[in-house]
Scaffold this active site. Sequence first.
Site, PDB file in Angstrom:
ATOM      1  N   ASP A  76      72.196  15.116  43.673  1.00  0.00           N
ATOM      2  CA  ASP A  76      72.692  16.407  43.239  1.00  0.00           C
ATOM      3  C   ASP A  76      73.421  16.220  41.904  1.00  0.00           C
ATOM      4  OD1 ASP A  76      73.650  19.216  43.544  1.00  0.00           O
ATOM      5  OD2 ASP A  76      75.586  18.213  43.797  1.00  0.00           O
ATOM      6  N   ASP A 104      75.934  18.804  39.959  1.00  0.00           N
ATOM      7  CA  ASP A 104      77.318  19.254  39.803  1.00  0.00           C
ATOM      8  C   ASP A 104      78.145  18.928  41.035  1.00  0.00           C
ATOM      9  OD1 ASP A 104      76.955  20.491  37.202  1.00  0.00           O
ATOM     10  OD2 ASP A 104      75.724  21.958  38.251  1.00  0.00           O
TER      11      ASP A 104
END
Length: 204
Positions: free
Chosen positions: A19, A21
């Site tokens: 992932d 952010d």
Amino acid sequence: MNPAAEDAGCEPAGAVFLDKDGTLLEDVPYNVDPARMRFAPGVPSGLRRLAALGVPLVVVSNQPGLALGLFEEAALQAMQSHLRRMFADAGAALTAFYYCPHHPDGTVAPFACACRCRKPDSGMLERAAREHGLSLARSWLIGDILDDVEAGRRAGCRTVLLDNGNETQWRPGALRVPQHMAADFDEAASYVAQWMAARSRSHA
């Protein structure tokens, strides 16, 4: 198929899905500005650990700012280029970057819709597996919220959740239980690297 994608006979390689952010980068909402992109704690050392495995590193990121009209796709291209440089500076290579531009409450056509790529669904991971010849069953996903975990598990991956305070809802579910929880990215990468190295030795 990626040459590094074959380690036990002709089996496709696993990858590490990441992932963006809150996992790789400090959690700044809707951030596509290279000047504001900063690695989260433990990321440079963790990326070096993962790079040493020789497996693909693939970012999978929801980017609803497109559907909400907060930025245009050109901004995402600049962000991706900068992220690749950040990986290189940390001693790693970013194999691919996949993003979901959709949001059901969006205002920008054609992105204002439901889709199969937006996490917690698994479309981005499945696309990456098709396009790069990856084994999802031999892959891991590292994320900072349970929607990441669910996406990984829907795809058939093992998952690590960063327990860094970014998950605030903790909605339960059978697919929202990670194999491991880690305090930061370096700890997560160390766990994944040890598992992958042990598996590689057992198939040598």
